[in-house]
Design a protein around this motif. Structure first.
Motif, PDB file in Angstrom:
ATOM      1  N   LEU A  50     -38.747   5.472   3.462  1.00 51.67           N
ATOM      2  CA  LEU A  50     -38.238   6.104   2.252  1.00 51.67           C
ATOM      3  C   LEU A  50     -36.744   5.846   2.096  1.00 51.67           C
ATOM      4  O   LEU A  50     -36.008   5.736   3.079  1.00 51.67           O
ATOM      5  CB  LEU A  50     -38.477   7.618   2.286  1.00 51.67           C
ATOM      6  N   VAL A  51     -36.283   5.784   0.865  1.00 53.55           N
ATOM      7  CA  VAL A  51     -34.855   5.776   0.587  1.00 53.55           C
ATOM      8  C   VAL A  51     -34.374   7.202   0.862  1.00 53.55           C
ATOM      9  O   VAL A  51     -35.005   8.171   0.417  1.00 53.55           O
ATOM     10  CB  VAL A  51     -34.572   5.361  -0.874  1.00 53.55           C
ATOM     11  N   THR A  52     -33.278   7.333   1.597  1.00 51.09           N
ATOM     12  CA  THR A  52     -32.833   8.668   2.005  1.00 51.09           C
ATOM     13  C   THR A  52     -31.555   9.083   1.297  1.00 51.09           C
ATOM     14  O   THR A  52     -30.663   8.283   1.046  1.00 51.09           O
ATOM     15  CB  THR A  52     -32.602   8.737   3.532  1.00 51.09           C
ATOM     16  N   GLY A  53     -31.519  10.371   1.006  1.00 52.87           N
ATOM     17  CA  GLY A  53     -30.344  11.000   0.435  1.00 52.87           C
ATOM     18  C   GLY A  53     -30.084  12.300   1.165  1.00 52.87           C
ATOM     19  O   GLY A  53     -31.006  12.879   1.762  1.00 52.87           O
ATOM     20  N   PHE A  54     -28.850  12.743   1.131  1.00 55.81           N
ATOM     21  CA  PHE A  54     -28.466  13.964   1.836  1.00 55.81           C
ATOM     22  C   PHE A  54     -27.646  14.832   0.903  1.00 55.81           C
ATOM     23  O   PHE A  54     -26.885  14.326   0.082  1.00 55.81           O
ATOM     24  CB  PHE A  54     -27.647  13.608   3.081  1.00 55.81           C
ATOM     25  N   TYR A  55     -27.815  16.163   1.036  1.00 55.06           N
ATOM     26  CA  TYR A  55     -27.066  17.030   0.133  1.00 55.06           C
ATOM     27  C   TYR A  55     -26.391  18.189   0.847  1.00 55.06           C
ATOM     28  O   TYR A  55     -26.784  18.589   1.941  1.00 55.06           O
ATOM     29  CB  TYR A  55     -27.925  17.503  -1.028  1.00 55.06           C
ATOM     30  N   HIS A  56     -25.359  18.683   0.167  1.00 61.61           N
ATOM     31  CA  HIS A  56     -24.561  19.815   0.630  1.00 61.61           C
ATOM     32  C   HIS A  56     -24.673  20.929  -0.398  1.00 61.61           C
ATOM     33  O   HIS A  56     -24.399  20.707  -1.583  1.00 61.61           O
ATOM     34  CB  HIS A  56     -23.099  19.399   0.789  1.00 61.61           C
ATOM     35  N   LEU A  76     -23.581   7.533   8.198  1.00 65.40           N
ATOM     36  CA  LEU A  76     -24.137   6.894   7.012  1.00 65.40           C
ATOM     37  C   LEU A  76     -24.547   5.455   7.281  1.00 65.40           C
ATOM     38  O   LEU A  76     -23.874   4.738   8.017  1.00 65.40           O
ATOM     39  CB  LEU A  76     -23.121   6.923   5.872  1.00 65.40           C
ATOM     40  N   VAL A  77     -25.649   5.057   6.659  1.00 64.10           N
ATOM     41  CA  VAL A  77     -26.076   3.668   6.670  1.00 64.10           C
ATOM     42  C   VAL A  77     -26.170   3.209   5.222  1.00 64.10           C
ATOM     43  O   VAL A  77     -26.266   4.032   4.293  1.00 64.10           O
ATOM     44  CB  VAL A  77     -27.424   3.456   7.407  1.00 64.10           C
ATOM     45  N   ALA A  78     -26.124   1.915   5.010  1.00 64.45           N
ATOM     46  CA  ALA A  78     -26.193   1.362   3.661  1.00 64.45           C
ATOM     47  C   ALA A  78     -27.413   1.925   2.932  1.00 64.45           C
ATOM     48  O   ALA A  78     -28.518   1.967   3.474  1.00 64.45           O
ATOM     49  CB  ALA A  78     -26.268  -0.158   3.718  1.00 64.45           C
ATOM     50  N   GLY A  79     -27.186   2.366   1.715  1.00 63.19           N
ATOM     51  CA  GLY A  79     -28.267   2.890   0.889  1.00 63.19           C
ATOM     52  C   GLY A  79     -28.463   4.389   0.948  1.00 63.19           C
ATOM     53  O   GLY A  79     -29.256   4.936   0.187  1.00 63.19           O
ATOM     54  N   ASP A  80     -27.738   5.083   1.838  1.00 61.80           N
ATOM     55  CA  ASP A  80     -27.822   6.538   1.862  1.00 61.80           C
ATOM     56  C   ASP A  80     -27.148   7.089   0.608  1.00 61.80           C
ATOM     57  O   ASP A  80     -26.047   6.673   0.257  1.00 61.80           O
ATOM     58  CB  ASP A  80     -27.117   7.123   3.086  1.00 61.80           C
ATOM     59  N   MET A  81     -27.812   8.025  -0.050  1.00 63.77           N
ATOM     60  CA  MET A  81     -27.265   8.688  -1.230  1.00 63.77           C
ATOM     61  C   MET A  81     -26.742  10.063  -0.813  1.00 63.77           C
ATOM     62  O   MET A  81     -27.281  10.672   0.109  1.00 63.77           O
ATOM     63  CB  MET A  81     -28.352   8.845  -2.301  1.00 63.77           C
ATOM     64  N   LEU A  82     -25.737  10.550  -1.526  1.00 65.95           N
ATOM     65  CA  LEU A  82     -25.131  11.840  -1.224  1.00 65.95           C
ATOM     66  C   LEU A  82     -25.133  12.694  -2.481  1.00 65.95           C
ATOM     67  O   LEU A  82     -24.942  12.178  -3.584  1.00 65.95           O
ATOM     68  CB  LEU A  82     -23.698  11.637  -0.725  1.00 65.95           C
ATOM     69  N   GLN A 104     -16.752  10.641  -3.178  1.00 67.02           N
ATOM     70  CA  GLN A 104     -16.760   9.256  -3.656  1.00 67.02           C
ATOM     71  C   GLN A 104     -15.630   8.455  -3.004  1.00 67.02           C
ATOM     72  O   GLN A 104     -15.818   7.295  -2.636  1.00 67.02           O
ATOM     73  CB  GLN A 104     -16.612   9.206  -5.177  1.00 67.02           C
ATOM     74  N   ASP A 105     -14.476   9.075  -2.864  1.00 63.18           N
ATOM     75  CA  ASP A 105     -13.336   8.405  -2.246  1.00 63.18           C
ATOM     76  C   ASP A 105     -13.562   8.171  -0.753  1.00 63.18           C
ATOM     77  O   ASP A 105     -13.205   7.129  -0.222  1.00 63.18           O
ATOM     78  CB  ASP A 105     -12.066   9.234  -2.477  1.00 63.18           C
ATOM     79  N   LYS A 106     -14.161   9.154  -0.074  1.00 63.58           N
ATOM     80  CA  LYS A 106     -14.389   9.071   1.374  1.00 63.58           C
ATOM     81  C   LYS A 106     -15.567   8.170   1.741  1.00 63.58           C
ATOM     82  O   LYS A 106     -15.614   7.635   2.840  1.00 63.58           O
ATOM     83  CB  LYS A 106     -14.622  10.475   1.960  1.00 63.58           C
ATOM     84  N   ALA A 107     -16.537   8.033   0.830  1.00 67.54           N
ATOM     85  CA  ALA A 107     -17.739   7.224   1.091  1.00 67.54           C
ATOM     86  C   ALA A 107     -17.970   6.278  -0.088  1.00 67.54           C
ATOM     87  O   ALA A 107     -18.963   6.388  -0.809  1.00 67.54           O
ATOM     88  CB  ALA A 107     -18.941   8.141   1.314  1.00 67.54           C
ATOM     89  N   PRO A 108     -17.045   5.345  -0.311  1.00 68.94           N
ATOM     90  CA  PRO A 108     -17.073   4.536  -1.530  1.00 68.94           C
ATOM     91  C   PRO A 108     -18.271   3.599  -1.673  1.00 68.94           C
ATOM     92  O   PRO A 108     -18.553   3.143  -2.774  1.00 68.94           O
ATOM     93  CB  PRO A 108     -15.764   3.742  -1.453  1.00 68.94           C
ATOM     94  N   LYS A 109     -18.987   3.340  -0.615  1.00 68.57           N
ATOM     95  CA  LYS A 109     -20.143   2.440  -0.693  1.00 68.57           C
ATOM     96  C   LYS A 109     -21.447   3.196  -0.941  1.00 68.57           C
ATOM     97  O   LYS A 109     -22.524   2.605  -0.903  1.00 68.57           O
ATOM     98  CB  LYS A 109     -20.253   1.610   0.576  1.00 68.57           C
ATOM     99  N   HIS A 110     -21.347   4.493  -1.195  1.00 64.63           N
ATOM    100  CA  HIS A 110     -22.541   5.321  -1.374  1.00 64.63           C
ATOM    101  C   HIS A 110     -22.527   5.998  -2.742  1.00 64.63           C
ATOM    102  O   HIS A 110     -21.473   6.378  -3.239  1.00 64.63           O
ATOM    103  CB  HIS A 110     -22.618   6.372  -0.261  1.00 64.63           C
ATOM    104  N   LYS A 111     -23.702   6.162  -3.319  1.00 67.67           N
ATOM    105  CA  LYS A 111     -23.836   6.886  -4.578  1.00 67.67           C
ATOM    106  C   LYS A 111     -23.657   8.368  -4.283  1.00 67.67           C
ATOM    107  O   LYS A 111     -24.252   8.902  -3.341  1.00 67.67           O
ATOM    108  CB  LYS A 111     -25.205   6.641  -5.219  1.00 67.67           C
ATOM    109  N   VAL A 112     -22.828   9.026  -5.087  1.00 66.38           N
ATOM    110  CA  VAL A 112     -22.566  10.456  -4.930  1.00 66.38           C
ATOM    111  C   VAL A 112     -22.948  11.124  -6.240  1.00 66.38           C
ATOM    112  O   VAL A 112     -22.428  10.788  -7.300  1.00 66.38           O
ATOM    113  CB  VAL A 112     -21.081  10.729  -4.596  1.00 66.38           C
ATOM    114  N   ALA A 179     -28.914   2.134  -4.814  1.00 63.51           N
ATOM    115  CA  ALA A 179     -28.225   2.944  -3.814  1.00 63.51           C
ATOM    116  C   ALA A 179     -27.381   2.111  -2.854  1.00 63.51           C
ATOM    117  O   ALA A 179     -26.635   2.665  -2.048  1.00 63.51           O
ATOM    118  CB  ALA A 179     -29.240   3.786  -3.037  1.00 63.51           C
ATOM    119  N   GLY A 180     -27.502   0.801  -2.921  1.00 67.44           N
ATOM    120  CA  GLY A 180     -26.685  -0.057  -2.068  1.00 67.44           C
ATOM    121  C   GLY A 180     -27.320  -0.440  -0.756  1.00 67.44           C
ATOM    122  O   GLY A 180     -26.644  -0.936   0.149  1.00 67.44           O
TER     123      GLY A 180
END
Length: 183
Positions: A50-56, A76-82, A104-112, A179-180
């Motif tokens: 599955l494509v994985t995402g994580f939330y706060h 984080l690995v490539a393709g993780d969404m936040l 977005q600034d701290k994890a620029p390669k991830h969709k936030v 998601a990258g």
């Protein structure tokens, strides 16, 4: 559209992934709570491809401290969404936007993204800022039709028997590419 779920400590570590293309997993809340099952829940999702995402789940207080707490838990690995889960009325628009921009600034390669329900989006939100995508909750009996004019990426349409979502993507590969991650 593709189907997925979101899980927290209320769901088992080995949830069913049958028919699912993605999963969002709650990691943290505020500045002190961490979902004790999240690592095993991530393994379940990743083992199923599955494509994985994580939330706060955001609470009133310092947005930077909460974002740093959230990010400190993940490798984080490539393709993780936040995503920011905005459900606490004590957190305003400026704070919501600050958290998303900071991550977005701290994890620029991830969709936030922003997760919220339709009431928050239509009646509390004043900026229409959802980062890289809106994940909207609306249990209106119309999966894939969340009832908002703003472009959305995910629609949580039921919580029975588990929080179930549709993603506005043609396939798992299309989501992974957005998601990258690698196909």
């Amino acid at each position: 559209m593709i189907k997925g779920i979101d899980v927290s400590s209320y769901q088992p570590e080995d949830y069913s992934t049958r028919g699912m293309e993605f999963v969002f997993i709650k990691i943290t809340e505020g500045k002190s709570y961490t979902n004790p099952k999240w690592v095993a829940q991530r393994k379940t999702g990743r083992d199923a491809g599955l494509v994985t995402g994580f939330y706060h789940f955001v609470r009133p207080g310092s947005m930077k401290e909460q974002a740093d707490y959230f990010l400190s838990k993940i490798n984080l690995v490539a393709g993780d969404m936040l995503a920011l889960d905005w459900e606490d009325a004590g957190v305003g628009n400026d704070e919501k936007d600050e958290w998303i921009k900071y991550v977005q600034d701290k994890a620029p390669k991830h969709k936030v993204m922003l997760y919220c329900n339709v009431d928050f989006w239509l009646n509390r939100d004043k900026t229409s800022f959802a980062g890289d995508g809106l994940w909207i909750a609306h249990y209106n009996g119309k999966p894939g039709e969340p009832g908002v004019k703003h472009r959305w990426r995910f629609h949580q349409y039921t919580s029975d028997p588990i929080d179930t979502n549709l993603g506005e993507f043609d396939s798992r590969d299309a989501l992974r590419s957005w998601a990258g991650g690698k196909k």
